[in-house]
Design a protein around this motif. Structure first.
Motif, PDB file in Angstrom:
ATOM      1  N   GLY A   1       0.836  -1.187   0.000  1.00  0.00           N
ATOM      2  CA  GLY A   1       0.000   0.000   0.000  1.00  0.00           C
ATOM      3  C   GLY A   1       0.874   1.240   0.000  1.00  0.00           C
ATOM      4  O   GLY A   1       1.862   1.305   0.755  1.00  0.00           O
ATOM      5  N   VAL A   2       0.539   2.211  -0.842  1.00  0.00           N
ATOM      6  CA  VAL A   2       1.309   3.449  -0.928  1.00  0.00           C
ATOM      7  C   VAL A   2       0.393   4.623  -0.614  1.00  0.00           C
ATOM      8  O   VAL A   2      -0.661   4.780  -1.228  1.00  0.00           O
ATOM      9  CB  VAL A   2       1.928   3.639  -2.328  1.00  0.00           C
ATOM     10  CG1 VAL A   2       2.717   4.947  -2.394  1.00  0.00           C
ATOM     11  CG2 VAL A   2       2.829   2.464  -2.682  1.00  0.00           C
ATOM     12  N   ASP A   3       0.793   5.431   0.364  1.00  0.00           N
ATOM     13  CA  ASP A   3       0.043   6.619   0.756  1.00  0.00           C
ATOM     14  C   ASP A   3       0.855   7.846   0.358  1.00  0.00           C
ATOM     15  O   ASP A   3       1.905   8.121   0.944  1.00  0.00           O
ATOM     16  CB  ASP A   3      -0.214   6.605   2.263  1.00  0.00           C
ATOM     17  CG  ASP A   3      -1.155   7.723   2.707  1.00  0.00           C
ATOM     18  OD1 ASP A   3      -1.431   8.637   1.913  1.00  0.00           O
ATOM     19  OD2 ASP A   3      -1.622   7.662   3.866  1.00  0.00           O
TER      20      ASP A   3
ATOM     21  N   THR B   1       5.677  10.538   1.253  1.00  0.00           N
ATOM     22  CA  THR B   1       5.089   9.344   0.639  1.00  0.00           C
ATOM     23  C   THR B   1       5.556   8.123   1.427  1.00  0.00           C
ATOM     24  O   THR B   1       6.744   7.980   1.711  1.00  0.00           O
ATOM     25  CB  THR B   1       5.523   9.206  -0.829  1.00  0.00           C
ATOM     26  OG1 THR B   1       5.032  10.326  -1.573  1.00  0.00           O
ATOM     27  CG2 THR B   1       4.980   7.920  -1.439  1.00  0.00           C
TER      28      THR B   1
ATOM     29  N   ALA C   1       5.178   3.777   1.958  1.00  0.00           N
ATOM     30  CA  ALA C   1       4.763   2.471   1.432  1.00  0.00           C
ATOM     31  C   ALA C   1       4.867   1.452   2.557  1.00  0.00           C
ATOM     32  O   ALA C   1       5.824   1.477   3.338  1.00  0.00           O
ATOM     33  CB  ALA C   1       5.636   2.043   0.258  1.00  0.00           C
TER      34      ALA C   1
ATOM     35  N   SER D   1       8.284  -1.357   5.549  1.00  0.00           N
ATOM     36  CA  SER D   1       7.799  -0.012   5.241  1.00  0.00           C
ATOM     37  C   SER D   1       8.950   0.882   4.829  1.00  0.00           C
ATOM     38  O   SER D   1      10.124   0.588   5.094  1.00  0.00           O
ATOM     39  CB  SER D   1       7.076   0.594   6.450  1.00  0.00           C
ATOM     40  OG  SER D   1       7.965   0.778   7.529  1.00  0.00           O
TER      41      SER D   1
ATOM     42  N   CYS E   1       8.499   2.136  -3.098  1.00  0.00           N
ATOM     43  CA  CYS E   1       8.093   0.824  -3.611  1.00  0.00           C
ATOM     44  C   CYS E   1       9.295  -0.089  -3.777  1.00  0.00           C
ATOM     45  O   CYS E   1       9.265  -1.276  -3.414  1.00  0.00           O
ATOM     46  CB  CYS E   1       7.351   0.976  -4.934  1.00  0.00           C
ATOM     47  SG  CYS E   1       5.638   1.520  -4.765  1.00  0.00           S
TER      48      CYS E   1
ATOM     49  N   THR F   1      -3.197   5.238  -2.409  1.00  0.00           N
ATOM     50  CA  THR F   1      -4.061   6.257  -1.821  1.00  0.00           C
ATOM     51  C   THR F   1      -3.211   7.506  -1.671  1.00  0.00           C
ATOM     52  O   THR F   1      -2.027   7.503  -2.009  1.00  0.00           O
ATOM     53  CB  THR F   1      -4.652   5.796  -0.471  1.00  0.00           C
ATOM     54  OG1 THR F   1      -5.612   6.777  -0.029  1.00  0.00           O
ATOM     55  CG2 THR F   1      -3.575   5.638   0.586  1.00  0.00           C
TER      56      THR F   1
ATOM     57  N   ASP G   1      -7.073   9.504   0.646  1.00  0.00           N
ATOM     58  CA  ASP G   1      -6.645   9.222   2.016  1.00  0.00           C
ATOM     59  C   ASP G   1      -7.732   9.302   3.076  1.00  0.00           C
ATOM     60  O   ASP G   1      -7.711   8.521   4.038  1.00  0.00           O
ATOM     61  CB  ASP G   1      -5.437  10.079   2.409  1.00  0.00           C
ATOM     62  CG  ASP G   1      -5.659  11.576   2.310  1.00  0.00           C
ATOM     63  OD1 ASP G   1      -6.792  12.014   2.015  1.00  0.00           O
ATOM     64  OD2 ASP G   1      -4.688  12.325   2.525  1.00  0.00           O
TER      65      ASP G   1
ATOM     66  N   GLU H   1      -0.054   3.449  10.007  1.00  0.00           N
ATOM     67  CA  GLU H   1      -0.273   3.796   8.601  1.00  0.00           C
ATOM     68  C   GLU H   1      -1.643   3.284   8.144  1.00  0.00           C
ATOM     69  O   GLU H   1      -1.767   2.388   7.303  1.00  0.00           O
ATOM     70  CB  GLU H   1       0.851   3.225   7.735  1.00  0.00           C
ATOM     71  CG  GLU H   1       2.228   3.732   8.105  1.00  0.00           C
ATOM     72  CD  GLU H   1       2.328   5.253   8.118  1.00  0.00           C
ATOM     73  OE1 GLU H   1       1.576   5.900   7.372  1.00  0.00           O
ATOM     74  OE2 GLU H   1       3.139   5.790   8.883  1.00  0.00           O
TER      75      GLU H   1
ATOM     76  N   ALA I   1      -2.628   3.620   4.097  1.00  0.00           N
ATOM     77  CA  ALA I   1      -2.144   2.532   3.246  1.00  0.00           C
ATOM     78  C   ALA I   1      -2.862   1.229   3.579  1.00  0.00           C
ATOM     79  O   ALA I   1      -3.190   0.439   2.687  1.00  0.00           O
ATOM     80  CB  ALA I   1      -0.634   2.358   3.431  1.00  0.00           C
TER      81      ALA I   1
END
Length: 499
Positions: free
Chosen positions: A9-11, A17, A19, A31, A61, A78, A240, A427, A430
């Motif tokens: 999951g990437v926020d 940013t 992950a 993470s 990532c 997100t 988000d 988090e 994410a």
């Protein structure tokens, strides 16, 4: 746990940013985070660089994927909402993306409030317009920068901008599209709303909201950028606010979430999206992955940014916040604050571009702890105001950077007068995006298992009366200030009007 059942999951936040790789049980495995650039310019302008944002996504990532024994089964995106991310057909920015924090269109919002546009727009879509959302930003560009709109193929948001570059697909999640032109009950744009704002000619720039559960494959260029396999399913959204609600365990009607971040994001889950035309045109209804449920959101502009200002102003640091709050009693020895320090004013539970902060009741006997506590209390009062306006009636979750302070977390519970539940996984954005992506893959997660790791903070009954009086005083001071801000704005409009 089987290593082939992991999802990233990437926020994509405003300044950072993140992950996180989650297993099927909802536990974080690895993470990474990277800061991104936020450009503040004169005139309240706040912009970003799409290529810089993509760099952060690629770096987090790659770092997380390198820590996994096998590739993830999917990528869930997100991130920040609102603002205006104009792109061409290839997903390249035609001008720097405009942040949701931008204040250049404050005059447009003030004019629309004076001429009734805001009220009319509210009656059609239930959206409370603020300077950093699509409507005033598109109108501002149409007047000052029409060439940018002519060159653009898409007027979107952060998450879909990144997704387009990773998959080649032009789209938008319904949560992002909810404000300000969408009828959230039908998930169709209201053409009248664009006409009211004088930008109906740019309707072509708005992509149709994606169907719930939509996935797109990572294309070759996106795969090279992220170091992930081509064809990997990518879920783009929700953005988000809804993602955090899902990740925090907001599941039943009346449940709410308070995100104590740079701003306060207050939202309550509802199965009724009827608009009250008489209500103050602020906040919005947000689509969720379930077409029969919505989030009534009151995302205020106040939050940890106001606290950080107070700490810097008094020479303190966030690391010492608990001690500072302990050095000043509830009520801050008579020092009070209004925490509206954003250059774009306020957007919930009222819209006022001219809103400003205040610190009152200071004497030579006041301490820096009194000033900081006054700001912390005022932010908690603002949260209560927002949650009441959003219709909170059941359980409340609390997340965000502000929860790192146990003293401030206790203060929120005391001011709100109710227990607050703190998710063990920080988090939650994410995490919520990953939960939605698992659903899209046809493998829904076990919600009870995912929400098992929480702690609850209960309010101190001995302080109830103090904070009830404080909240009543806050609302009174706010009403007086709000009248003054609006009177001043009207005077300025009269002075600026052509003779």
């Amino acid at each position: 746990m089987s290593t082939d059942r992991v999802m990233i999951g990437v926020d994509i936040g405003t300044s950072v940013t993140k992950a996180v790789a989650f297993g099927r049980d909802g536990r974080a495995i690895a993470s990474a985070s990277r800061p991104s650039r936020l450009d503040r310019r004169s005139g309240g302008r706040v912009e970003q660089d799409l290529e810089d944002v993509l760099r952060t996504v690629a770096e987090v990532c790659r770092e997380v994927a390198a820590a996994l024994p096998a590739p993830p089964v999917a990528l869930a995106l997100t991130g920040q909402g609102d603002g205006l991310w104009l792109r061409d057909a290839a997903g390249r920015a035609v001008r720097p993306p405009i942040s949701w924090m931008d204040g250049r269109a404050a005059g447009t919002v003030a004019r629309w409030r004076a001429d009734g546009t805001l009220r009319a727009l509210w009656a059609r879509t239930g959206s409370g317009v603020f300077p950093g959302c699509h409507a005033p930003l598109l109108a501002w560009l149409a007047e000052h920068e029409p060439r940018s709109l002519e060159r653009a193929e898409v007027a979107g948001y952060c998450v879909d901008a990144v997704a387009q570059r990773l998959t080649g697909v032009i789209g938008v999640d319904a949560s992002d599209a909810s404000l300000p032109f969408l009828d959230v009950t039908t998930r169709r744009y209201v053409h009248d709303a664009l006409e009211m704002c004088g930008i109906a000619g740019y309707a072509r720039l708005l992509p149709e909201p994606a169907a719930p559960g939509a996935l797109a494959p990572l294309h070759e260029e996106g795969a090279r950028l992220l170091g992930l396999p081509a064809g990997l399913p990518v879920a783009a959204g929700p953005y988000d606010l809804p993602a955090c609600a899902i990740g925090s365990g907001v599941r039943e009607r009346g449940d709410g979430l308070l995100i104590v971040g740079t701003t306060l994001a207050c939202q309550v889950l509802t199965d009724d999206a009827r608009i009250d035309p008489a209500a103050d045109p602020a906040g919005m209804w947000l689509c969720t992955p379930d077409p029969t449920r919505w989030l009534r959101a009151m995302p205020a502009m106040v939050g940890t940014a106001a606290l950080e200002w107070a700490l810097e102003f008094t020479g303190a640091t966030t690391a010492g916040l608990d001690g500072i709050l302990a050095d000043s009693p509830p009520g801050a020895r008579g020092v009070t604050a209004l925490p509206f320090l954003s250059g774009a004013g306020e957007r919930a539970p009222f819209v006022e571009p001219a809103a400003q902060g205040r610190l009152d009741g200071l004497t030579l006997a006041s301490t820096r702890a009194d000033a900081v506590r006054a700001v912390c209390e005022s932010i908690a009062y603002a949260a209560r105001h927002c949650l009441e306006a959003a219709g909170l009636s059941a359980n409340l979750a609390l997340c965000g950077g502000g929860t790192r302070s146990r003293a401030w977390t206790q203060l929120f519970a005391d001011v709100l007068g109710r227990p607050v539940r703190i998710p063990g996984e920080p988090e939650v954005g994410a995490r919520g995006a990953v939960a939605v992506a698992w659903e899209s893959l046809g493998e829904p997660v076990d919600p009870e298992r995912w929400q098992a790791d929480t702690r609850t903070v209960t309010p101190d009954a001995d302080r109830r009366e103090i904070f009830e009086r404080g909240y009543a005083d806050y609302r009174s001071r706010l009403a007086h200030a709000l009248a003054g801000w609006r009177e001043k704005a009207q005077e300025q409009q009269v002075e600026a009007a052509p003779q």
